[in-house]
Write an enzyme that holds these catalytic residues in place. Structure first.
Site, PDB file in Angstrom:
ATOM      1  N   THR A   1      -1.301   7.475  -0.712  1.00  0.00           N
ATOM      2  CA  THR A   1      -2.597   7.332  -1.411  1.00  0.00           C
ATOM      3  C   THR A   1      -3.413   6.160  -0.872  1.00  0.00           C
ATOM      4  O   THR A   1      -4.610   6.061  -1.148  1.00  0.00           O
ATOM      5  CB  THR A   1      -2.366   7.072  -2.911  1.00  0.00           C
ATOM      6  OG1 THR A   1      -1.678   5.815  -3.041  1.00  0.00           O
ATOM      7  CG2 THR A   1      -1.527   8.170  -3.546  1.00  0.00           C
TER       8      THR A   1
ATOM      9  N   ARG B   1       0.849  -1.197   0.000  1.00  0.00           N
ATOM     10  CA  ARG B   1       0.000   0.000   0.000  1.00  0.00           C
ATOM     11  C   ARG B   1       0.877   1.237   0.000  1.00  0.00           C
ATOM     12  O   ARG B   1       1.716   1.390   0.874  1.00  0.00           O
ATOM     13  CB  ARG B   1      -0.854   0.031   1.281  1.00  0.00           C
ATOM     14  CG  ARG B   1      -2.090  -0.746   1.186  1.00  0.00           C
ATOM     15  CD  ARG B   1      -3.133  -0.309   2.175  1.00  0.00           C
ATOM     16  NE  ARG B   1      -2.687   0.043   3.515  1.00  0.00           N
ATOM     17  CZ  ARG B   1      -3.494   0.429   4.466  1.00  0.00           C
ATOM     18  NH1 ARG B   1      -4.782   0.540   4.241  1.00  0.00           N
ATOM     19  NH2 ARG B   1      -3.047   0.716   5.659  1.00  0.00           N
TER      20      ARG B   1
ATOM     21  N   ASP C   1       4.427  -6.486   9.785  1.00  0.00           N
ATOM     22  CA  ASP C   1       5.499  -6.215  10.742  1.00  0.00           C
ATOM     23  C   ASP C   1       5.420  -7.150  11.942  1.00  0.00           C
ATOM     24  O   ASP C   1       6.448  -7.598  12.468  1.00  0.00           O
ATOM     25  CB  ASP C   1       5.424  -4.756  11.224  1.00  0.00           C
ATOM     26  CG  ASP C   1       5.986  -3.801  10.175  1.00  0.00           C
ATOM     27  OD1 ASP C   1       6.789  -4.247   9.331  1.00  0.00           O
ATOM     28  OD2 ASP C   1       5.610  -2.615  10.198  1.00  0.00           O
TER      29      ASP C   1
ATOM     30  N   ASP D   1       0.139  -3.420  12.413  1.00  0.00           N
ATOM     31  CA  ASP D   1       0.614  -3.793  11.081  1.00  0.00           C
ATOM     32  C   ASP D   1       0.889  -5.299  11.055  1.00  0.00           C
ATOM     33  O   ASP D   1       1.842  -5.775  11.680  1.00  0.00           O
ATOM     34  CB  ASP D   1       1.885  -2.996  10.743  1.00  0.00           C
ATOM     35  CG  ASP D   1       2.297  -3.207   9.295  1.00  0.00           C
ATOM     36  OD1 ASP D   1       2.496  -4.373   8.897  1.00  0.00           O
ATOM     37  OD2 ASP D   1       2.400  -2.219   8.561  1.00  0.00           O
TER      38      ASP D   1
HETATM   39  C1  PRP Z   1      -1.302  -4.678   4.345  1.00  0.00           C
HETATM   40  C2  PRP Z   1      -2.153  -5.925   4.441  1.00  0.00           C
HETATM   41  C3  PRP Z   1      -2.934  -5.882   3.156  1.00  0.00           C
HETATM   42  C4  PRP Z   1      -3.159  -4.426   2.960  1.00  0.00           C
HETATM   43  C5  PRP Z   1      -4.569  -4.118   3.385  1.00  0.00           C
HETATM   44  O1  PRP Z   1      -0.218  -4.889   3.542  1.00  0.00           O
HETATM   45  O2  PRP Z   1      -1.395  -7.091   4.604  1.00  0.00           O
HETATM   46  O3  PRP Z   1      -2.229  -6.436   2.054  1.00  0.00           O
HETATM   47  O4  PRP Z   1      -2.219  -3.728   3.793  1.00  0.00           O
HETATM   48  O5  PRP Z   1      -4.892  -2.815   3.124  1.00  0.00           O
HETATM   49  P1  PRP Z   1      -5.983  -2.394   2.049  1.00  0.00           P
HETATM   50  O6  PRP Z   1      -7.199  -3.241   2.292  1.00  0.00           O
HETATM   51  O7  PRP Z   1      -6.221  -0.940   2.391  1.00  0.00           O
HETATM   52  O8  PRP Z   1      -5.398  -2.569   0.673  1.00  0.00           O
HETATM   53  P2  PRP Z   1       0.968  -3.830   3.366  1.00  0.00           P
HETATM   54  O9  PRP Z   1       0.699  -2.956   2.179  1.00  0.00           O
HETATM   55  O10 PRP Z   1       1.222  -3.138   4.657  1.00  0.00           O
HETATM   56  O11 PRP Z   1       2.180  -4.727   2.926  1.00  0.00           O
HETATM   57  P3  PRP Z   1       2.942  -5.897   3.700  1.00  0.00           P
HETATM   58  O12 PRP Z   1       2.028  -7.095   3.728  1.00  0.00           O
HETATM   59  O13 PRP Z   1       4.105  -6.124   2.816  1.00  0.00           O
HETATM   60  O14 PRP Z   1       3.310  -5.438   5.073  1.00  0.00           O
HETATM   61  N1  URA Z   2      -2.594  -3.275   7.018  1.00  0.00           N
HETATM   62  C1  URA Z   2      -2.248  -3.729   8.238  1.00  0.00           C
HETATM   63  O1  URA Z   2      -1.285  -4.471   8.391  1.00  0.00           O
HETATM   64  N2  URA Z   2      -2.994  -3.338   9.295  1.00  0.00           N
HETATM   65  C2  URA Z   2      -4.061  -2.537   9.169  1.00  0.00           C
HETATM   66  O2  URA Z   2      -4.719  -2.239  10.181  1.00  0.00           O
HETATM   67  C3  URA Z   2      -4.395  -2.079   7.881  1.00  0.00           C
HETATM   68  C4  URA Z   2      -3.649  -2.476   6.826  1.00  0.00           C
END
Ligand code: PRP
Ligand code: URA
Length: 208
Positions: A107, A103, A202, A199
């Site tokens: 944005t 993400r 993380d 997160d």
């Molecule tokens: C997080 C999560 C989803 C996304 C959800 O990933 O694991 O993929 O955000 O958000 P959305 O519904 O608003 O799209 P992130 O982009 O943080 O990446 P990561 O899994 O690599 O930490």
């Molecule tokens: N992605 C995450 O990992 N946590 C949230 O709460 C939203 C998006």
């Protein structure tokens, strides 16, 4: 809302542990996997079985069997891979595709960096995995890519969902069923689920 919520007491108990910010990486990752297994059982409750004849130590009988070869799991990188082991415990012979999305922090729109599916993905039922359904951008984009590849039956499994994400999925992909352990209250101003668990990526990988 059409989301299927697993409000089983044991799952809610496990959720209480991973929501707690004091829970460490090892326990967090293990519980994500455990809940994912339960979500998989629920998502498979409409699966078609084939009848075959086998022999038990007591004699011949007819049994019902699932053709695991008709399925594929697609974790959204990176946090979705934290659910994968839990699903493979339930269905070890499913094939696996990967979608890489992150993400954009400004944005909140998903940015694609990887996409690799089994060759025969169009002939499989696909179960998409991501612990968090927040704005719904990552889930809807992933499902759109899979449909462009010819996939006809898709389910989405997450640990937590925001009402906003469920609404977006219902609007753009009304044919996709969502399975979750909880629909939380809301998204905050930076797109995080509240009360949520922070997160997910993380916390699964210990990167913060
Ligand atoms: C997080 C999560 C989803 C996304 C959800 O990933 O694991 O993929 O955000 O958000 P959305 O519904 O608003 O799209 P992130 O982009 O943080 O990446 P990561 O899994 O690599 O930490
Ligand atoms: N992605 C995450 O990992 N946590 C949230 O709460 C939203 C998006």
């Amino acid at each position: 809302m059409k989301a299927i919520i697993l409000d089983n007491p044991l799952i809610q108990h496990k959720l209480s542990i991973i929501r707690n910010k004091k829970t460490g990486t090892k326990e967090f990752r293990e519980i994500i996997g455990e809940i994912a297994t339960f979500l998989c059982y629920e998502a498979m409750s409409d699966a078609k079985l084939e009848e075959i004849e086998i022999e038990t130590p007591m004699g011949k009988t007819k049994v019902k069997r699932l053709d695991e070869n008709q399925y594929a799991f697609v974790p959204i990188l990176r946090a979705g891979t934290g659910m994968l082991d839990g699903l493979l415990k339930a269905m070890p012979n499913a094939k696996i595709g990967h979608v890489g999305l992150y993400r954009d922090e400004e944005t909140l729109k998903p940015v694609r960096y990887y996409y690799k599916m089994p060759k025969d993905i169009a002939n499989r039922e696909v179960i998409v995995l991501d612990p968090m359904l927040a704005t719904g951008g990552s889930a809807t984009d992933t499902i759109t890519m899979l449909k462009e590849d010819g996939v006809k039956k898709i389910k989405f499994l997450c640990i937590l969902a925001a009402p906003e994400g469920i609404r977006k999925l219902e609007e753009i992909h009304p044919d996709v069923k969502v399975y979750t352990a909880s629909v939380d209250e809301k998204l905050n101003e930076i797109g995080y689920i509240v009360p949520g668990l922070g997160d997910a990526g993380d916390r699964i990988f210990g990167t913060k």
